[in-house]
Design a protein around this motif. Structure first.
Motif, PDB file in Angstrom:
ATOM      1  N   GLN A 286       8.921 -10.396   1.977  1.00  0.00           N
ATOM      2  CA  GLN A 286       8.909 -11.254   0.795  1.00  0.00           C
ATOM      3  C   GLN A 286       8.233 -10.564  -0.386  1.00  0.00           C
ATOM      4  OE1 GLN A 286       7.015 -14.851   2.121  1.00  0.00           O
ATOM      5  NE2 GLN A 286       8.745 -15.457   3.420  1.00  0.00           N
ATOM      6  N   ASN A 287       7.237  -9.721  -0.092  1.00  0.00           N
ATOM      7  CA  ASN A 287       6.513  -9.007  -1.139  1.00  0.00           C
ATOM      8  C   ASN A 287       6.089  -7.638  -0.631  1.00  0.00           C
ATOM      9  OD1 ASN A 287       6.121 -11.227  -3.262  1.00  0.00           O
ATOM     10  ND2 ASN A 287       5.256 -12.200  -1.436  1.00  0.00           N
ATOM     11  N   CYS A 288       5.842  -6.742  -1.574  1.00  0.00           N
ATOM     12  CA  CYS A 288       5.317  -5.426  -1.225  1.00  0.00           C
ATOM     13  C   CYS A 288       3.933  -5.606  -0.597  1.00  0.00           C
ATOM     14  CB  CYS A 288       5.229  -4.541  -2.456  1.00  0.00           C
ATOM     15  SG  CYS A 288       4.715  -2.844  -2.109  1.00  0.00           S
ATOM     16  N   PRO A 289       3.652  -4.969   0.536  1.00  0.00           N
ATOM     17  CA  PRO A 289       2.376  -5.202   1.221  1.00  0.00           C
ATOM     18  C   PRO A 289       1.147  -4.715   0.467  1.00  0.00           C
ATOM     19  CG  PRO A 289       3.603  -3.427   2.262  1.00  0.00           C
ATOM     20  CD  PRO A 289       4.529  -4.061   1.278  1.00  0.00           C
ATOM     21  N   ASP A 290       1.274  -3.756  -0.436  1.00  0.00           N
ATOM     22  CA  ASP A 290       0.116  -3.311  -1.225  1.00  0.00           C
ATOM     23  C   ASP A 290       0.598  -2.733  -2.547  1.00  0.00           C
ATOM     24  OD1 ASP A 290       0.960  -0.662  -0.865  1.00  0.00           O
ATOM     25  OD2 ASP A 290      -0.256  -0.421   0.919  1.00  0.00           O
ATOM     26  N   ASP A 291      -0.337  -2.179  -3.325  1.00  0.00           N
ATOM     27  CA  ASP A 291       0.007  -1.713  -4.667  1.00  0.00           C
ATOM     28  C   ASP A 291       0.115  -0.188  -4.757  1.00  0.00           C
ATOM     29  OD1 ASP A 291      -2.633  -1.112  -4.305  1.00  0.00           O
ATOM     30  OD2 ASP A 291      -3.364  -2.128  -6.111  1.00  0.00           O
ATOM     31  N   LYS A 292       0.333   0.489  -3.629  1.00  0.00           N
ATOM     32  CA  LYS A 292       0.502   1.937  -3.685  1.00  0.00           C
ATOM     33  C   LYS A 292       1.793   2.290  -4.422  1.00  0.00           C
ATOM     34  CE  LYS A 292       0.070   3.067   0.713  1.00  0.00           C
ATOM     35  NZ  LYS A 292      -0.347   1.840   1.395  1.00  0.00           N
ATOM     36  N   GLU A 293       1.792   3.470  -5.025  1.00  0.00           N
ATOM     37  CA  GLU A 293       2.983   3.933  -5.724  1.00  0.00           C
ATOM     38  C   GLU A 293       4.018   4.448  -4.732  1.00  0.00           C
ATOM     39  OE1 GLU A 293       2.084   6.798  -8.672  1.00  0.00           O
ATOM     40  OE2 GLU A 293       0.810   5.473  -9.862  1.00  0.00           O
ATOM     41  N   ALA A 294       5.276   4.318  -5.122  1.00  0.00           N
ATOM     42  CA  ALA A 294       6.364   4.838  -4.297  1.00  0.00           C
ATOM     43  C   ALA A 294       6.328   6.365  -4.295  1.00  0.00           C
ATOM     44  CB  ALA A 294       7.703   4.337  -4.815  1.00  0.00           C
ATOM     45  N   LEU A 295       6.706   6.948  -3.163  1.00  0.00           N
ATOM     46  CA  LEU A 295       6.799   8.396  -3.018  1.00  0.00           C
ATOM     47  C   LEU A 295       8.239   8.788  -2.717  1.00  0.00           C
ATOM     48  CD1 LEU A 295       3.680   9.293  -0.798  1.00  0.00           C
ATOM     49  CD2 LEU A 295       3.901   9.448  -3.291  1.00  0.00           C
ATOM     50  N   PRO A 296       8.634   9.998  -3.075  1.00  0.00           N
ATOM     51  CA  PRO A 296       9.972  10.450  -2.714  1.00  0.00           C
ATOM     52  C   PRO A 296      10.093  10.654  -1.207  1.00  0.00           C
ATOM     53  CG  PRO A 296       8.728  12.221  -3.751  1.00  0.00           C
ATOM     54  CD  PRO A 296       7.911  10.990  -3.901  1.00  0.00           C
ATOM     55  N   LEU A 297      11.260  10.373  -0.670  1.00  0.00           N
ATOM     56  CA  LEU A 297      11.536  10.603   0.744  1.00  0.00           C
ATOM     57  C   LEU A 297      11.676  12.100   1.001  1.00  0.00           C
ATOM     58  CD1 LEU A 297      12.375   9.457   3.577  1.00  0.00           C
ATOM     59  CD2 LEU A 297      14.742   9.541   2.744  1.00  0.00           C
TER      60      LEU A 297
END
Length: 400
Positions: A286-297
């Motif tokens: 339902q929501n992102c679990p925390d506020d970390k930034e996305a990283l490239p795969l």
């Protein structure tokens, strides 16, 4: 005479070099996969012991593709080259925008209901076992009885009670194959019984690996949820992500893997689990679990042996980054495990002894990219464990 001896030695050295080269080509032909994902605009290169590069195949056909999430890609054929010149084999290279995923590391509660019920034990009732006698075996998945779908232990009991001595048609799956058998219950101790125990649900703790902010999709655990008795993958009917409260931790020791201890902190559903498979658990949050930034795969061919980090939460709070070493990488399509991860961070070693049950799914970060997840602990050395490529998990998240 000296000239002839030198010529023989030269010829022998050349022959040995050629044999070694052909041996290397044969090894990489079998050890390397036949298809790869690459970031758009980049060339296919592999981090192997002996340098492997690529070039477009002579007869290279490019195909445009669009996946279910709307991402476009192009598929073409490339030739893998040893030392930049010796052909190894032709492979498929899919060029696509590199996915951006939020690495997680939070513990999450797992609630699964099976699609059908799993036979976990066969027992005698009144001197015989009707289930065994009709051909039912431990590990079978019962789908329906007398035409009625089976979803729980209660459904089985009701079907057996209803059919009584008339017999009951049982439809089941075994090893992926459908079978239909006729069960004749036994009347014992005041009721009709089949002589089997079944399981219809499972619950536990795992670790979230990543979250896709664009789609809400998540991946976690890195391995399937299996039945504790049959060791078979639980066939999923429906599943939910629940909030978990970590209440304790049992450290790992040689010969005895530890575990995170926790309990569901309420009935609130945080997300839906829609796929339980070899690569882990997948669904939507339902929501992102925390506020970390996305990283490239990070793609599998980009991973190198050496320093990396994992994110993991041992107290239910925000995940912490811990130092690890990636010691082994297996790119072959027949590999049972993709990576070996060695915990080196003294903080984690002091607190847990290494990897504990419940840390499965902890994301592995290397060179600023999400490259994998921890999956299993070595029983005889809990500082080490297996890992899975994040790329394989991300592919499953697309279709969950």
């Amino acid at each position: 005479m000296k000239i002839k001896t030198k010529a023989r030695r030269t010829a022998a050295a050349v022959a040995a070099a050629v044999m070694g080269l052909m041996g290397a080509v044969g090894f990489y032909d079998k050890a390397l996969p036949d298809s790869y994902n690459i970031a758009g605009g980049e060339e296919l290169t592999l981090n192997t012991f002996l340098g492997i590069s690529s070039r477009p195949a002579r007869k290279c056909y490019t195909t445009a593709l669009t996946d279910i999430s709307g991402r476009s890609s192009h598929s073409g054929e490339s030739t893998l080259l040893l030392f930049g010149s010796v052909p190894v084999k032709n492979v498929t290279a899919v060029s696509e925008p590199r996915p951006m995923l939020v690495p997680c590391g939070e513990a999450f509660g797992i609630k699964l209901l099976t699609d059908g019920v799993i036979v976990v034990e066969l027992t005698k009732v009144g001197g015989s076992c009707p289930a065994r006698e009709c051909g039912i075996r431990k590990g079978d998945i019962i789908i329906s009885m007398n035409g009625e779908n089976i979803r729980s232990n209660r459904d089985v009991s009701e079907a057996v009670r209803t059919c009584r001595e008339n017999g009951c048609e049982v439809r089941l799956k075994r090893g992926g194959k459908d079978m239909t058998l006729t069960l004749m219950p036994t009347y014992c101790e005041g009721s009709y019984k089949a002589g089997m125990w079944v399981r219809d649900s499972s619950a536990g703790i795992g670790t979230l690996t990543f979250y896709d902010a664009d789609t809400g999709a998540f991946g976690g655990l890195g391995h399937p949820v299996c039945d504790s008795d049959t060791k078979e993958i639980l066939p999923l009917s429906e599943g939910a992500v629940g909030d978990i409260e970590i209440t304790g931790l049992v450290p790992s020791a040689e010969g005895c893997p530890g575990q995170l201890v926790g309990e569901f902190s309420g009935d609130e559903v945080l997300g839906e689990i829609t796929l339980n498979c070899r690569e882990g658990l997948f669904g939507t949050l339902q929501n992102c679990p925390d506020d970390k930034e996305a990283l490239p795969l990070g793609y599998k061919q980009e991973i190198v042996r050496g320093a990396a980090q994992i994110y993991s939460s041992l107290d239910g709070e925000n995940p912490v980054a811990y130092d690890v070493e990636i010691e082994h990488i297996d790119l072959s399509e027949s590999a049972e495990h993709d990576m070996v991860v060695h915990i080196t961070d003294p903080r984690l070693l002091k607190e847990t002894g290494g990897i504990v049950q419940g840390m499965s799914g902890s994301p592995v970060i290397q060179n600023g990219r999400l490259v994998g997840a921890v999956t299993h602990v070595f029983i005889d050395d809990p500082t080490r464990g297996y890992g899975i490529f994040a790329e394989d998990m991300a592919e499953k998240a697309k279709v969950s």
